[in-house]
Design a protein around this motif. Structure first.
Motif, PDB file in Angstrom:
ATOM      1  N   TYR A 163     -19.277  -7.846 -31.340  1.00  0.00           N
ATOM      2  CA  TYR A 163     -20.238  -8.141 -32.407  1.00  0.00           C
ATOM      3  C   TYR A 163     -21.390  -7.162 -32.394  1.00  0.00           C
ATOM      4  N   ASP A 164     -21.934  -6.955 -33.587  1.00  0.00           N
ATOM      5  CA  ASP A 164     -23.079  -6.063 -33.739  1.00  0.00           C
ATOM      6  C   ASP A 164     -24.386  -6.824 -33.542  1.00  0.00           C
ATOM      7  N   ILE A 165     -25.312  -6.210 -32.828  1.00  0.00           N
ATOM      8  CA  ILE A 165     -26.690  -6.714 -32.785  1.00  0.00           C
ATOM      9  C   ILE A 165     -27.588  -5.535 -33.139  1.00  0.00           C
ATOM     10  N   LEU A 167     -35.029  -2.834 -33.540  1.00  0.00           N
ATOM     11  CA  LEU A 167     -35.806  -1.665 -33.164  1.00  0.00           C
ATOM     12  C   LEU A 167     -37.131  -2.113 -32.584  1.00  0.00           C
ATOM     13  N   THR A 168     -37.626  -1.304 -31.651  1.00  0.00           N
ATOM     14  CA  THR A 168     -38.836  -1.639 -30.916  1.00  0.00           C
ATOM     15  C   THR A 168     -39.992  -1.989 -31.843  1.00  0.00           C
ATOM     16  N   GLU A 169     -40.182  -1.216 -32.878  1.00  0.00           N
ATOM     17  CA  GLU A 169     -41.344  -1.392 -33.744  1.00  0.00           C
ATOM     18  C   GLU A 169     -41.384  -2.796 -34.346  1.00  0.00           C
ATOM     19  N   ARG A 189     -35.924   4.754 -40.997  1.00  0.00           N
ATOM     20  CA  ARG A 189     -35.052   5.953 -41.081  1.00  0.00           C
ATOM     21  C   ARG A 189     -33.575   5.583 -41.016  1.00  0.00           C
ATOM     22  N   ASP A 190     -33.239   4.321 -40.812  1.00  0.00           N
ATOM     23  CA  ASP A 190     -31.833   3.909 -40.764  1.00  0.00           C
ATOM     24  C   ASP A 190     -31.290   3.797 -42.185  1.00  0.00           C
ATOM     25  N   LEU A 191     -30.093   4.333 -42.386  1.00  0.00           N
ATOM     26  CA  LEU A 191     -29.496   4.332 -43.716  1.00  0.00           C
ATOM     27  C   LEU A 191     -28.439   3.239 -43.826  1.00  0.00           C
ATOM     28  N   GLY A 216     -26.345   5.874 -39.645  1.00  0.00           N
ATOM     29  CA  GLY A 216     -27.073   6.676 -38.663  1.00  0.00           C
ATOM     30  C   GLY A 216     -28.491   6.763 -39.147  1.00  0.00           C
ATOM     31  N   ARG A 217     -29.334   7.328 -38.328  1.00  0.00           N
ATOM     32  CA  ARG A 217     -30.700   7.533 -38.791  1.00  0.00           C
ATOM     33  C   ARG A 217     -30.719   8.794 -39.614  1.00  0.00           C
ATOM     34  N   SER A 218     -31.610   8.828 -40.590  1.00  0.00           N
ATOM     35  CA  SER A 218     -31.662  10.061 -41.365  1.00  0.00           C
ATOM     36  C   SER A 218     -32.016  11.222 -40.438  1.00  0.00           C
TER      37      SER A 218
END
Ligand code: ADP
Ligand code: ZN
Length: 433
Positions: free
Chosen positions: A231-233, A236-238, A300-302, A324-326
């Protein structure tokens, strides 16, 4: 099973109402307590009175990673430091780390968000989870840890690395779930294979994988190798760390806990919201955070968002796989290349391991593009002809998908460095020229 039905299955109308109330509150909070946000809002000529509903969010300024760096370490806190009970930091690749602070309530919101994810994966208080994300300033370890405790499960706080011991304890303790990056899970799977311990002797059933982009093909690979459902989790820190969202049993997008973390998708060039369902950059506003709220933080994640009700019964918005991130996207001779595409192709070709390193450089004003790959031991051969044929096969496949011919370099089995955390797949020497 659903951990928090009220919030995970709320009607869209009710959710908008709740988000509106919470947005107003968080905007008041940062306007009065974080000079950085007040100044930005004043520059735009808006006050908290301009925010009456969640639709008004588009009036608010964006926040970017550089703002966190410029206000290093504590400039974005919205409460006195005496209220902050935990700090985390993300190293990033360049410059100063970014630092985030949590109040006691922030930690409990985060642990509850992770509990929602774990429950969606089918885990309960009867299960043990081996947490092999790194512990420390990185949010992965402690974030997953708190979630397991919250559902009343048994946490095995391994942290990352020391892979032999990982598999020994996983085996002896009978962990039901493994939480780590997909690239580390692959390394663990390889190590189990080498150890000779039959996979049937493990009790592992669930993978809690995230912190880096991964593909459907990687999911298949990990599921087969580890005999689990993967499974995906996401997180992001922010925003807090892992658990901003997680997949359900339908595995048809990652549910985002939008009562706490409000997502938008914008066009990264015009900065305008895209049409519903379109791909773009994911932006979050934290609706319940006290310590260091984020207003329209550009990840920045697409990806794209799906608002239809899911077959699992949850109404919480889903996000598609992150491409991915830009920032991760390479532009090589004018062609956009995402490392995840390379991963996906390798996993389609049985002769190759899903391990790779992309090397980009600039020679005589032209970009060079090399991909180092490993042939699976059973396909590795001393016969030149066989290796040339393999090289040709993968070169053609890469060229037809990416639209650019890479220089494929076949390296010895096991020579590409295995990752114990977030994998590094690119060396771009052009950055330093
Ligand atoms: P750093 O910015 O130093 O990598 P973080 O741990 O905060 O530190 O990284 C968060 C980023 O990791 C996300 O913005 C995203 O790019 C990536 N990420 C996290 N979870 C996933 C996931 N499930 N799928 C794809 N990417 C992910
Ligand atoms: Zn669902």
């Amino acid at each position: 099973m659903i951990w928090n039905e009220t919030f995970e299955c709320m009607s869209r109308d009710e959710m908008r109402k709740l988000q509106s109330i919470r947005l107003k509150r968080v905007v008041e909070h940062v306007y009065h307590n974080t000079p950085f946000y007040r100044k930005k809002m004043q520059e735009m000529g808006i006050t908290p009175d301009d925010i009456q509903s969640i639709d008004d969010i588009v009036k608010l300024p964006f926040t970017v990673k550089k703002d966190l760096r410029d206000n290093y370490p504590f400039g974005l806190m919205a409460v006195p430091m005496s209220e902050i009970v935990r700090l985390h930091a993300s190293s990033g690749t360049t410059g100063k780390p970014i630092v985030v602070g949590y109040t006691r309530k922030d930690l409990s919101v985060w642990a509850e968000a992770v509990a929602r994810c774990l429950t969606a994966y089918g885990l309960t208080r009867n299960d043990s989870v081996q947490v092999s994300y790194g512990y420390g300033l990185f949010t992965g370890g402690l974030g997953a840890h708190a979630g397991v405790e919250n559902i009343g499960g048994t946490v095995i706080p391994m942290s990352s690395g020391n892979t032999q011991k990982q598999i020994q304890l996983m085996h002896d303790f009978g962990a039901k779930a493994l939480a780590c990056t997909p690239s580390y899970a692959l390394h663990i799977a390889e190590t189990i294979q080498e150890s000779g311990i039959p996979i049937e002797e493990f009790k592992l059933r669930v993978g809690v994988f995230g912190a880096e982009p991964w593909t459907e093909n990687m999911r298949k690979e990990l599921q087969e190798k580890l005999h689990i459902k993967a499974y995906d989790i996401y997180g992001l820190t922010e925003i807090c760390g892992p658990g901003v969202g997680g997949e359900c049993e339908c595995q048809n997008g990652t549910h985002l806990w939008e009562d706490n973390f409000f997502p938008e998708i914008i066009d990264p060039v015009t900065l305008k919201p895209v049409e519903p369902g379109q791909q773009g950059e994911l932006v979050f506003t934290t609706l319940t955070k006290e310590g260091m709220p984020m207003i329209r933080y550009r990840t920045r994640d697409l990806t794209h968002l799906i608002y239809d009700k899911c077959d699992c019964g949850r109404t919480a918005v889903r996000m598609g796989r992150i491409l991915g991130r830009s920032d991760d996207m390479l532009i090589i001779r004018g062609v956009n290349v995402f490392p995840s595409t390379v991963e996906s192709i390798l996993l389609e070709l049985p002769e190759f391991e899903p391990q790779y390193m992309i090397l980009v450089d600039r020679v005589n004003n032209t970009d060079t593009f090399q991909i180092q790959v490993e042939v699976r031991p059973e396909y590795y051969s001393d016969e030149m002809n066989k290796m040339i044929a393999l090289k040709k096969k993968i070169t053609n496949r890469m060229q037809s998908v990416i639209g650019l011919q890479p220089d494929i370099k076949i390296v010895e089995p096991r020579s590409i460095e295995r990752s114990i955390g977030k994998a590094k797949h690119v060396i771009d020497k052009r950055e330093f020229k």
